[in-house]
Design a protein around this motif. Sequence first.
Motif, mmCIF file in Angstrom:
data_model
loop_
_atom_site.group_PDB
_atom_site.id
_atom_site.type_symbol
_atom_site.label_atom_id
_atom_site.label_comp_id
_atom_site.label_asym_id
_atom_site.label_seq_id
_atom_site.Cartn_x
_atom_site.Cartn_y
_atom_site.Cartn_z
ATOM 1 N N ARG A 169 42.350 50.276 62.786
ATOM 2 C CA ARG A 169 40.951 50.074 63.166
ATOM 3 C C ARG A 169 40.859 49.107 64.341
ATOM 4 O O ARG A 169 41.439 48.021 64.308
ATOM 5 C CB ARG A 169 40.158 49.519 61.986
ATOM 6 C CG ARG A 169 38.683 49.300 62.307
ATOM 7 C CD ARG A 169 37.896 48.924 61.081
ATOM 8 N NE ARG A 169 38.339 47.653 60.528
ATOM 9 C CZ ARG A 169 37.837 47.096 59.440
ATOM 10 N NH1 ARG A 169 36.879 47.730 58.765
ATOM 11 N NH2 ARG A 169 38.286 45.947 58.999
ATOM 12 N N PRO A 170 40.146 49.477 65.419
ATOM 13 C CA PRO A 170 40.046 48.571 66.577
ATOM 14 C C PRO A 170 39.085 47.428 66.306
ATOM 15 O O PRO A 170 38.199 47.520 65.450
ATOM 16 C CB PRO A 170 39.505 49.496 67.675
ATOM 17 C CG PRO A 170 38.722 50.530 66.937
ATOM 18 C CD PRO A 170 39.449 50.749 65.633
ATOM 19 N N SER A 171 39.303 46.347 67.048
ATOM 20 C CA SER A 171 38.327 45.263 66.997
ATOM 21 C C SER A 171 37.026 45.737 67.641
ATOM 22 O O SER A 171 36.988 46.775 68.309
ATOM 23 C CB SER A 171 38.866 44.038 67.748
ATOM 24 O OG SER A 171 38.978 44.332 69.132
ATOM 25 N N LEU A 172 35.969 44.968 67.453
ATOM 26 C CA LEU A 172 34.682 45.371 68.007
ATOM 27 C C LEU A 172 34.745 45.433 69.534
ATOM 28 O O LEU A 172 34.179 46.341 70.150
ATOM 29 C CB LEU A 172 33.592 44.396 67.558
ATOM 30 C CG LEU A 172 32.136 44.861 67.753
ATOM 31 C CD1 LEU A 172 31.898 46.181 67.045
ATOM 32 C CD2 LEU A 172 31.176 43.797 67.243
ATOM 33 N N ALA A 173 35.452 44.488 70.158
ATOM 34 C CA ALA A 173 35.577 44.492 71.615
ATOM 35 C C ALA A 173 36.391 45.690 72.087
ATOM 36 O O ALA A 173 36.036 46.345 73.080
ATOM 37 C CB ALA A 173 36.225 43.193 72.086
ATOM 38 N N ALA A 174 37.497 45.993 71.391
ATOM 39 C CA ALA A 174 38.315 47.148 71.772
ATOM 40 C C ALA A 174 37.534 48.437 71.600
ATOM 41 O O ALA A 174 37.612 49.349 72.432
ATOM 42 C CB ALA A 174 39.589 47.182 70.932
ATOM 43 N N TRP A 175 36.759 48.532 70.517
ATOM 44 C CA TRP A 175 35.929 49.731 70.306
ATOM 45 C C TRP A 175 34.920 49.899 71.430
ATOM 46 O O TRP A 175 34.724 51.005 71.938
ATOM 47 C CB TRP A 175 35.211 49.616 68.964
ATOM 48 C CG TRP A 175 34.095 50.603 68.811
ATOM 49 C CD1 TRP A 175 34.195 51.947 68.605
ATOM 50 C CD2 TRP A 175 32.689 50.321 68.894
ATOM 51 N NE1 TRP A 175 32.940 52.513 68.544
ATOM 52 C CE2 TRP A 175 32.002 51.550 68.713
ATOM 53 C CE3 TRP A 175 31.956 49.153 69.091
ATOM 54 C CZ2 TRP A 175 30.616 51.624 68.728
ATOM 55 C CZ3 TRP A 175 30.572 49.230 69.109
ATOM 56 C CH2 TRP A 175 29.915 50.460 68.928
ATOM 57 N N ALA A 176 34.277 48.800 71.847
ATOM 58 C CA ALA A 176 33.297 48.878 72.935
ATOM 59 C C ALA A 176 33.966 49.322 74.231
ATOM 60 O O ALA A 176 33.398 50.108 74.998
ATOM 61 C CB ALA A 176 32.604 47.526 73.122
#
Length: 307
Positions: free
Chosen positions: A44-51
């Motif tokens: 699961r990506p971090s929120l920053a990586a997902w953005a």
Amino acid sequence: MGTALDELYVTPPPAFVSRREGLAGEARAAGRTADARRIRAARRPSLAAWAANLLLRSRPEESRTFLDLGRALRDAYRSLDAEGVKELTEQRRSVVSAMSRQAAGLAAEAGHRLSDPVLRDVEATLRAVLADQDAADRWATGRLESALTPPSDFPDPTAVRTDRRRGPAGAAAKGPAARQHTRDEVAERRRRKQEQLAREERKRLAQEEQEQLAREKREQLAAEKRERLAQERRERQEKREHLRRAREEARAADQRVREARADLKRAERQQRAAEKQREEAADALARAERTAREAASEVERLAEPTE
């Protein structure tokens, strides 16, 4: 397989695990065991990586331009003088700021507002993409799991110029005309790069303006829809109120009809009783008159003289 992973890495982190299980189950049911294992292995990506992933997938044209800009900037930093580097640094900050705002807007539209620390991680990732080819390659996959860390800075052009002056073929060994020619080439490359950056900046600003207009249009349509729904609710409420009053009036009218029918029945009964009393009184009167005539006849008969 690639499409499934691409979809997975733009899935908001809170829904990542359930979506990963669903995609893995679909691959397993289709007999793609290896694909199912690869999907299950995705982190699961971090929120920053997902953005950052969302920005790449949702803005492919701008992202390709951003990657091209990174390659051009890295080349430019190896050839420009300190003044040119300073100008590029300011433009680089503007580009990163604009792209990070786009990422924040996309995340908000997906239901996740980025906090300041997360937004700083997104900006750091974008700076890394501009500064480092490996970071650019990783972002270009659209499957980041964590934010990227930029290097301390781009290559130092002063050091590059020092290296170029070494040896008999260096700039120091050239005459004034050759040095002037080199400076002219550097100035021309700087001018072209600045023009390119200016075009990209204008394009991004136009894109942001279009997105702002689109957001305002969506907000206006949403407000109009809310007002329309509110008006419809008011009209339905008024209709329900009118229906309630009509039903109450109908019930009251029914009650009055029932009462009138009862009054009519009572009046009819009273009328029948009165008619019966009148008939009985008429019979009694007839009998009394007959008795009186008979009595008068008897009196007359008795009053006649006898012989």
